[in-house]
Design an enzyme around this catalytic site. Structure first.
Site, PDB file in Angstrom:
ATOM      1  N   LYS A 173       0.868  -1.182   0.000  1.00  0.00           N
ATOM      2  CA  LYS A 173       0.000   0.000   0.000  1.00  0.00           C
ATOM      3  C   LYS A 173       0.903   1.230   0.000  1.00  0.00           C
ATOM      4  O   LYS A 173       2.049   1.153   0.429  1.00  0.00           O
ATOM      5  CB  LYS A 173      -0.888  -0.001   1.253  1.00  0.00           C
ATOM      6  CG  LYS A 173      -2.106   0.880   1.162  1.00  0.00           C
ATOM      7  CD  LYS A 173      -3.253   0.225   0.395  1.00  0.00           C
ATOM      8  CE  LYS A 173      -4.390   1.214   0.168  1.00  0.00           C
ATOM      9  NZ  LYS A 173      -5.591   0.562  -0.342  1.00  0.00           N
TER      10      LYS A 173
ATOM     11  N   ASP B  35      -6.982   4.577  -4.503  1.00  0.00           N
ATOM     12  CA  ASP B  35      -7.626   4.459  -3.186  1.00  0.00           C
ATOM     13  C   ASP B  35      -8.212   5.851  -2.942  1.00  0.00           C
ATOM     14  O   ASP B  35      -8.447   6.592  -3.908  1.00  0.00           O
ATOM     15  CB  ASP B  35      -6.597   4.053  -2.105  1.00  0.00           C
ATOM     16  CG  ASP B  35      -7.249   3.681  -0.763  1.00  0.00           C
ATOM     17  OD1 ASP B  35      -7.737   2.549  -0.635  1.00  0.00           O
ATOM     18  OD2 ASP B  35      -7.307   4.530   0.156  1.00  0.00           O
TER      19      ASP B  35
END
Ligand code: NDP
Length: 447
Positions: free
Chosen positions: A128, A168
């Site tokens: 991430k 995201d």
């Protein structure tokens, strides 16, 4: 040392090594105790110190992102990429651009991603990234310059077989376009599979935009089905009004449910007639305005800047905005109003206290690492199409997404049953995801 002492030890070490990273601690505390029955059945994973290795990212990259704003002022942001685990495939997970981003948030998201990606059954590891940059108040030209600076550093760590980011919060098609353009420029390679969430015209996959929201609703539908229920005719509330929320609303409406409330970080709207999706898309996607503009344009809709969307009575609630948005009070209100199912479209939107209340009230609870896995699954399908220089139709891709979500649901359920906790999707997701990663890590030796 017994299993629970080993788990407590691993958690204590994680807290000591990562001071102040509250969200990472929370995510680990949600997973580790659930592994106790799994580790008791697999002492070889204790010997191989799989849990301790899983808690330590393989690599953490933190970098300066300097850029010049429209007034000619130099701005400095901080970029992150946490490459958490590559036992099952290249690191895979989105980039978040939001002022709240810090190392602890990126680690919590990366840690969750390992298990989520494993649940999909596709060949993707966990990672991430992001930056403490707020694209909301910036012009397109500023967002472009920021993305170019961010990628100028990040590109050396990426590759279609190494690390493959996606979107995201704050990173949608516009940002992915600028990031890809800079990657292509500095590497001199049109490497389509290095980023997912691309527009369909140049390497993107049909249904990727819709995938997380659609997948969450599909997972919820499977949960409801186990109790002989359906979306048809049910009242639903969905927090957020970004990518995940919008397509969750679209799918609920397609299945005959009625979404009566959604939100953004400034408040929420209640629209008893059912959210007008065309208007919502126009306000949030085209005009990039606040959710209050929806209420201004829609007769009968009411905007509230105070209180919580989760106070609005519903039978199904889908938190699709951000972490820790659904707390104990919200859970109490939902139970009081007769909620039957809650599924996490966002990552870790329910606090541990809220989850406990929902479980005690026998509300079906779908944890994010299972319920929102459709986004990353469809990213992996995008990678497959890129590798084959192919493009599937929307219908083909959506069918693959639906099959993955059905499989994830079945896997969580059967694993929860196997470990003596029927209906406990959180335990099932943690245990099943862990088993897939642990098996691969053990086979690959101490690396
Ligand atoms: P978007 O940026 O498209 O939308 C985010 C939404 O959440 C916006 O409505 C935003 O409101 C709201 N929001 C964000 N931060 C806060 C906050 N601190 N308080 C209240 N509301 C907030 O992001 P996505 O829809 O892509 O992501 C939403 C969630 O889903 C995240 O948790 C993400 O990690 C998760 N997720 C996303 C996937 C994807 O494919 N996009 C895949 C799996 C999970 P505002 O505009 O006012 O900030």
């Amino acid at each position: 040392m017994d299993v629970s002492a080993r788990i407590e030890d691993a958690y204590a070490q994680l807290v000591r090594r990562n001071p102040g990273e509250a969200e990472f601690h929370q995510a680990a505390l949600e997973v580790l105790p659930a592994l106790e029955p799994v580790l008791a059945a697999h002492p070889e994973y204790l010997d191989a110190r799989i849990v301790e290795r899983l808690c330590e990212p393989e690599r953490q990259i933190i970098f300066r992102v300097p850029w010049v704003d429209d007034r000619g002022v130099v701005q400095v942001n901080r970029g992150f990429r946490v490459e958490f685990n590559s036992a099952l495939g290249p690191y895979k997970g989105g980039l978040r651009f939001h002022p709240s981003v810090n190392l602890g948030i990126v680690k919590f998201l990366g840690f969750e991603q390992i298990f989520k990606n494993a649940l999909t059954g596709l060949a993707i590891g966990g990672g991430k990234g992001g930056a403490d940059f707020d694209p909301k108040r910036r012009s397109d030209a500023e967002v472009m310059r920021f993305c170019q600076s961010f990628m100028t550093e990040l590109h050396r760590h990426l590759g279609e077989h190494t690390d493959v980011p996606a979107g995201d919060i704050g990173v949608g098609a516009r940002e992915i376009g600028y990031l890809f353009g800079q990657y292509k420029r500095v590497t001199n390679r049109f490497e389509a599979g290095v980023l997912t969430g691309k527009p369909v015209g140049w390497g993107g996959s049909y249904a990727r935009t819709e995938a997380t929201g659609y997948g969450t609703v599909h997972f919820t539908q499977e949960m409801l089905r186990t109790r002989g229920k359906r979306f048809d005719g049910r009242t639903v509330t969905i927090s957020g009004s970004g990518n995940v929320a919008i397509y969750a609303i679209e799918k609920v409406h397609a299945l005959g449910g009625r979404v009566v409330a959604c939100s953004d970080s400034f408040g929420y709207v209640v629209d008893e007639k059912g959210i007008d999706l065309d208007l919502l898309k126009e306000v949030k996607e085209d005009r990039r305005e606040r959710i209050s503009a929806y209420a201004e344009a829609r007769p009968g809709a009411v905007f509230s800047a105070r209180g919580s969307l989760f106070d609005v009575p519903c039978e199904v609630a889908l938190p699709c905005a951000t972490q820790n948005e659904l707390d104990e009070q919200s859970a109490i209100a939902l139970v009081k109003n007769g909620v039957q199912a809650v599924a996490e479209g966002a990552n870790m939107p329910c606090t541990p206290e809220a989850v406990k209340i929902l479980r005690e009230a026998d509300v079906l609870f779908g944890p994010g690492k299972a319920a929102n896995a459709g986004g990353v699954a469809t990213s992996a399908l995008e990678m497959q199409q890129n590798a084959a220089r192919d493009r599937w139709t929307f219908a083909q891709t959506e069918a693959r997404l639906a099959a993955v979500m059905t499989d994830v649901h079945t896997l969580c359920r059967t694993t929860a049953d196997r470990y003596g906790s029927p209906d406990d999707y959180a335990l099932g997701a943690n245990a099943a995801g862990f088993l897939r990663v642990a098996e691969a890590m053990a086979a690959q030796g101490v690396v």
